[in-house]
Design a protein around this motif. Structure first.
Motif, short mmCIF file in Angstrom:
data_model
loop_
_atom_site.label_atom_id
_atom_site.label_comp_id
_atom_site.label_asym_id
_atom_site.label_seq_id
_atom_site.Cartn_x
_atom_site.Cartn_y
_atom_site.Cartn_z
N UNK B 228 0.86 -1.13 -0.01
CA UNK B 228 0.06 0.13 -0.13
C UNK B 228 0.77 1.27 0.03
N UNK B 229 0.64 2.14 -1.07
CA UNK B 229 1.57 3.07 -1.09
C UNK B 229 1.83 4.07 -0.16
N UNK B 230 3.21 4.35 0.40
CA UNK B 230 3.30 5.28 1.24
C UNK B 230 4.62 6.23 1.00
N UNK B 231 3.92 7.50 0.63
CA UNK B 231 5.24 8.32 -0.02
C UNK B 231 5.88 9.01 1.14
N UNK B 232 7.37 8.97 0.94
CA UNK B 232 8.06 9.55 2.08
C UNK B 232 8.75 10.97 1.60
N UNK B 233 8.87 11.65 2.50
CA UNK B 233 9.50 13.09 2.12
C UNK B 233 10.62 13.36 2.91
N UNK B 234 11.57 14.17 2.25
CA UNK B 234 12.68 14.63 3.00
C UNK B 234 13.11 16.02 2.77
N UNK B 235 13.81 16.55 3.76
CA UNK B 235 14.26 18.11 3.30
C UNK B 235 15.14 18.01 2.13
N UNK B 236 14.97 19.27 1.29
CA UNK B 236 16.22 19.34 0.28
C UNK B 236 17.46 19.53 0.96
N UNK B 237 18.47 19.60 -0.22
CA UNK B 237 19.72 19.84 0.34
C UNK B 237 19.99 21.29 0.30
N UNK B 238 20.81 21.89 1.40
CA UNK B 238 21.13 23.44 1.48
C UNK B 238 22.60 23.58 1.95
#
Lengths: 276, 399
Positions: B228-238
């Motif tokens: 079951x789809x679970x999309x994970x996010x992360x902070x962009x690179x700075x």
């Protein structure tokens, strides 16, 4: 029969630039164009495509661009989405592959012109990631295993604003040209292309004024060619006479975009009048 | 253009030109040389000298920084002036005042197109030997005006231009004009170049709001979720780097004020730093640093040290040129009203101990760095010349 680029009616190219384009065409190497903003780097690809009757493929590079994006993008999220809701046949991966500018040029039936615009906006390693594809003019879609080889090698025009140094390995493979800021003679012919109807005397005076402005010692942002063209357009439309340009600078906003520059212009104005 | 079109195996064309370019400091690689020879072999330049110059430059030179060196080497090889040297001073002065060129008939122009480069070069050298005085007009001697292929302000379309500025039709040999002198890195610094050098100053890391899809984590989570789809996010690179710019203003720095203001503009534009702070001082930092160049609004240096973490990169800009007591004496600050119980040198050492990475950029040329206060400060803080090359070194040291 070699193709020959000589500039078009509305794009005037110096001999050096013509030669750089022709060398890149003949040797099938990428052409790297650098130069001040507003010197017509991007327009070059349009002019070459127009004169040679080739299809133009553009790829505007952004700070988040990866080298692969220009070849193809695999839309994994869409596929996941479809798998969840069963909208399409997710077994057919090819429908989730979208080709980028470079990829489409490789697949085309005739040799085109690819514009990779502002290559320096992307990550420092970006140009190196393109080396193989530019050398071989072929790429593989990893998701499907399809191998695509360019049927006709396109002319690849790459522009850079000099924001980042480009890697040596990349530079070695390119034909390079730096578009120097046009000298007044060339500038006069460029202006003529854009404003053929404007009086010669007005153009001359405006150009003299423009180069004087560019020469001011403490300018933060010197006006560029495109700004000169806009300004002359404004002068002509506004029916400004010659004396006015000599005495003051009307429609200054078209040329100077920074407040400090307007202030420093005020300090220098009397000198221009003295000079004339 | 006999030499350029000479074909067949044997000796690669102009190999000595290649070595001359390398000797002049141009980073021409073998790959580039072979590209150049390949272009020649394809007969791309035909009989046009200007195009030959353009072709050589487009294939051999990959940065406008090197255009000037290339022009000089080209002029040396094909005209015979030594690289690194300007044209003979006397010749230059002689040509400094061009007269108006006469108009040539199309027939005459066509006739003159014929001259090949080798021929031109040989004739040029011969005439320079023969000629002993200034010459204007006429059609043989080197001078201004006239229709001889040499000199400038003239009308010969295949001519070799010698100094001066371009007048009528463009001469083939424009190398001597050195139009690209301004792009040399060791001479000019503009906001863009400075900004460019500063942009290299970065250390990437991820933090902030999670705004980017993390494919690997998404696959992992989805698999754990039994498909079951679970999309994970992360902070962009700075860029995580924090930068402090400390600038000397007033007094002996006045001649460099413009340069420093450009550096400041460039640094200020470089908004990609995590944090960027700029403060001013006069000659040396004491117990205060200032927010404006008039040194009116200040902040205690001890507060600065408390506030900024040691990993903040510090860029100093100053000539380090002052009276020795300003550094070494208590109460030694240059402003009479300024009273400092600790010496300037102590303050510099304190800052140097606090921060892990710093660089002092000095607009004074290195050969004058034996001056006592420059040497003293150079012992405390690593010093670099305020040129593009110096700045690049400094940035490397700060990274």
């Amino acid at each position: 029969m070699l193709e020959n680029f000589t500039g078009t009616d509305d794009y005037i190219a110096s001999v050096e630039l013509q030669e750089a384009v022709n060398v890149a065409l003949a040797l099938e190497r990428p052409l790297l164009i650098k130069g001040e903003p507003g010197t017509g780097k991007t327009l070059l690809a349009h002019a070459v495509a127009a004169q040679l009757g080739r299809q133009l493929y553009t790829w505007h590079v952004k700070s988040t661009s990866r080298a692969q994006d220009g070849l193809y993008v695999y839309d994994a999220v869409q596929r996941l989405h479809d798998s969840r809701f069963g909208d399409r046949d997710v077994g057919d991966i090819r429908q989730y592959i979208r080709f980028g500018g470079l990829g489409r040029a490789f697949l085309a039936d005739a040799a085109g012109v690819v514009l990779i615009d502002e290559v320096d906006k992307a990550d420092l390693e970006f140009p190196n990631d393109l080396l193989h594809e530019l050398d071989r003019m072929s790429f593989e879609v990893a998701e499907t295993g399809d191998q695509h080889v360019a049927k006709h090698r396109p002319l690849v025009v790459i522009t850079s604003n000099n924001e980042k140094e480009l890697p040596d390995a990349f530079l070695r493979r390119c034909v390079f040209h730096f578009i120097a800021f046009p000298e007044p003679d060339l500038m006069a012919s460029i202006v003529k292309v854009h404003h053929p109807a404007v009086r010669q005397t007005l153009v001359e005076e405006a150009i003299a004024r423009f180069y004087w402005l560019r020469g001011l010692p403490d300018l933060r942002k010197a006006p560029s060619t495109s700004e000169l063209i806009d300004w002359i357009g404004a002068l002509a439309k506004g029916g400004v006479d010659l004396e006015t340009i000599t005495d003051r600078v009307p429609y200054l906003g078209a040329l100077l975009k920074k407040e400090q520059d307007l202030e420093s212009l005020q300090r220098h104005m009397h000198r221009y009048k003295g000079r004339r | 253009m006999g030499a350029a079109r000479a074909e067949g195996g044997g000796e690669p064309l102009f190999l000595d030109f290649f070595f001359l370019l390398r000797q002049a400091g141009l980073p021409v690689s073998t790959t580039e040389w072979l590209t150049f020879v390949e272009a020649l072999a394809k007969g791309l330049v035909a009989a046009d000298l200007h195009r030959f110059y353009a072709l050589a430059r487009a294939t051999l030179v990959k940065s406008e920084k090197h255009y000037d060196l290339f022009d000089q080497a080209f002029a040396h090889y094909f005209v015979g002036t030594a690289p690194g040297l300007e044209l003979k001073k006397a010749l230059e002065a002689w040509l400094a005042t061009p007269i108006d060129p006469p108009q040539l008939s199309p027939e005459a122009l066509e006739m003159m197109e014929r001259y090949g480069l080798d021929e031109l070069r040989r004739m040029f050298e011969e005439r320079l030997r023969e000629q002993t005085e200034r010459h204007d007009g006429g059609n043989k001697w080197v001078g201004t005006g006239g229709t001889s292929p040499f000199g400038h302000g003239g009308q010969n379309p295949a001519g070799v231009r010698v100094g001066g500025s371009g007048g009528g039709r463009s001469a083939v040999q424009i190398a001597a004009r050195r139009r690209f002198r301004d792009y040399r890195t060791d001479l000019v610094l503009d906001v863009r170049q400075l900004g460019l050098a500063l942009r290299k100053l970065r250390r990437l890391g991820r933090d902030g709001a999670p705004a980017e899809v993390d494919i690997d984590a998404t696959i992992d989570h989805t698999a754990r979720n039994a498909g079951d789809l679970e999309i994970a996010f992360r902070p962009p690179r700075h860029n995580k780097l924090k930068v402090l710019l400390l600038m000397d203003v007033g007094g002996s720095m006045d001649p460099f004020a413009h340069l420093v203001s450009r550096l400041f503009t460039a640094a200020h534009k470089a908004t990609h730093f995590r944090e960027f702070h700029a403060y001013y001082f006069h000659n040396c930092v004491y117990e205060r640093v200032y927010e404006d160049a008039r040194l009116s609004k200040g902040m205690l240096t001890v507060d600065l040290l408390r506030w900024l973490q040691p990993e903040t990169r510090v860029i100093w800009v100053g000539d380090a040129h002052m009276a020795p007591y300003e550094l070494t004496a208590e109460w030694g600050a240059i402003d009479y009203t300024h009273q400092n119980p600790n010496t300037g040198l102590e303050w510099l050492q304190r800052l140097a101990r606090h921060f892990t990475h710093q660089a002092w950029l000095n607009p004074i040329e290195r050969r004058f760095w034996r001056h006592p206060t420059i040497a003293m400060i150079g012992d405390v803080l690593p010093m670099h010349e305020l040129t593009l090359e110096g700045l690049e070194d400094a940035v490397d040291a700060l990274r």
